[in-house]
Design an enzyme around this catalytic site. Structure first.
Site, PDB file in Angstrom:
ATOM      1  N   SER A 198       0.840  -1.193   0.000  1.00 55.38           N
ATOM      2  CA  SER A 198       0.000   0.000   0.000  1.00 55.38           C
ATOM      3  C   SER A 198       0.881   1.253   0.000  1.00 55.38           C
ATOM      4  CB  SER A 198      -0.962  -0.051   1.188  1.00 55.38           C
ATOM      5  OG  SER A 198      -2.015   0.886   1.026  1.00 55.38           O
ATOM      6  N   ASP A 210      -9.373  -3.655  -6.412  1.00 54.61           N
ATOM      7  CA  ASP A 210      -8.921  -2.989  -5.188  1.00 54.61           C
ATOM      8  C   ASP A 210      -9.797  -1.763  -4.937  1.00 54.61           C
ATOM      9  OD1 ASP A 210      -7.565  -1.491  -3.234  1.00 54.61           O
ATOM     10  OD2 ASP A 210      -5.596  -2.052  -3.980  1.00 54.61           O
ATOM     11  N   HIS A 260      -7.621  -5.329  -1.415  1.00 57.73           N
ATOM     12  CA  HIS A 260      -6.487  -4.478  -1.071  1.00 57.73           C
ATOM     13  C   HIS A 260      -5.567  -5.147  -0.055  1.00 57.73           C
ATOM     14  CE1 HIS A 260      -4.290  -0.696  -0.669  1.00 57.73           C
ATOM     15  NE2 HIS A 260      -4.285  -0.902   0.645  1.00 57.73           N
TER      16      HIS A 260
END
Length: 337
Positions: free
Chosen positions: A154, A282, A310
């Site tokens: 991320s 995502d 995600h």
């Protein structure tokens, strides 16, 4: 030469039909083995500190490993995501997987994410190449003869990918790298997190709760630097980044920050074999803005499975497990495929 492309899917459970369920269920209830870490606190040149959590074979001290003949040892630096840490499920599953195979794994915490407030008014942000370079060089100095790899998840994935693109061949001491669920276009990702009921009420609310509290605590220590009212009233990442992240870290505003900190424009400069893994469902980043093969260097493999959500990529049939992601990273690190 363009980047390579892989569309093979992540085998998510059939009862998790879309990105939100795959993200939330995977993060909260995905099964994974846990690993314990040894913490090292390192002072930074600007008077702050960073906490490095080490997972080593047999829980040996890092200094003891350095004294051994470690020419063939493999080591992984793992950068966590926004408000993440070494306790995050993806960090635990990745660290356990690689340590069980004889690797050394280190999770360097971005400023303020290790459980102890950092010393300065600043914190961390999505494009902090200076801190990424410091973290990598610090880890390498502990085991200079190891074969080093790096991965980021991320926010950590965007920061790593941006650093790799900026550094080019200077990052060639890294054997291979990976960025997982990286919001490579921060403008698209930031605006997307502010839209839709689930994005606003679950993800944004979760991030804002901890981000606001940390910065309001900082404001008590640095009252003349932080705009307390704007931070306290911020409702989403756009408003928070405009009130705090951008001005405190030297950006003109949120638009300037999101533009300059995005990794996407830097992907053509990557000179290290790098996996960019983004599920097309995502919820943090629309699939339509994911990079194509002509937007990255020939050292990059773009893996964009249709499913995975995600960061965690849950797999299995009934109760999901988090083993698919570390296996995918290992496959790329060992075969570049």
């Amino acid at each position: 030469m363009p980047a390579r492309f892989d569309a093979s899917d992540c085998p998510v459970p059939a009862w998790l039909p879309e990105g939100h369920s795959q993200t939330i269920v995977g993060a909260r209830w995905g099964s994974h083995l846990r690993v314990s870490f040894q913490r090292e606190r390192v002072d930074t040149p600007d008077g702050d500190f960073l906490d490095f959590d080490w997972a080593t074979p047999g829980n040996q001290p890092v200094a003891a490993l350095a004294a051994q003949d470690a020419e063939a040892r493999k080591a992984l630096v793992l950068f966590h995501g926004l408000e993440g840490s070494s306790a995050s499920p993806y960090a635990q599953s990745i660290a356990h997987h690689f340590r069980a195979r004889g690797w050394v794994v280190v999770v360097p915490h971005f400023r303020g994410c290790s459980g102890t407030p950092n010393r300065l008014p600043r914190a961390y942000h999505s494009g902090d190449s200076g801190d990424v370079e410091f973290m990598l060089s610090t880890a390498r100095a502990r085991l200079p003869r190891a074969a080093w790899y790096a991965a980021g998840v991320s926010l950590g994935g965007n920061a790593l990918a941006k650093y790799l693109g900026e550094s080019g061949a200077q990052a060639g001491w890294l054997a291979a790298c990976a960025a997982v669920s990286a919001p490579l276009d921060l403008t698209a990702g930031g605006h997307n997190l502010g839209r839709g009921l689930v994005n606003r009420e679950i993800y944004t609310r979760m991030f804002m709760r901890t981000l606001r509290n940390k910065v309001l605590d900082k404001a008590r220590r640095f009252p003349a630097i932080i705009d307390v009212m704007r931070v306290a009233e911020s409702r989403d990442l756009y408003e928070f980044d405009d009130a705090y992240t951008a001005p405190v870290h030297g950006f003109a505003g949120v638009a300037d920050y999101w533009t300059r900190a995005s990794a996407l424009p830097w992907l053509p400069g990557i000179a290290v074999p790098t996996l960019l893994l983004n599920a097309r469902n995502d919820p943090f980043l629309p699939g339509a803005v994911l990079p194509g093969v002509h937007q990255a260097s020939d050292q990059v493999l773009l893996h964009q499975p249709a499913r995975g959500g995600h960061a965690v990529f849950p797999a299995g049939r009934l109760r999901p497990h988090l083993n698919w992601l570390p296996r995918r990273l290992e496959r790329f690190f060992t075969t570049r495929q």
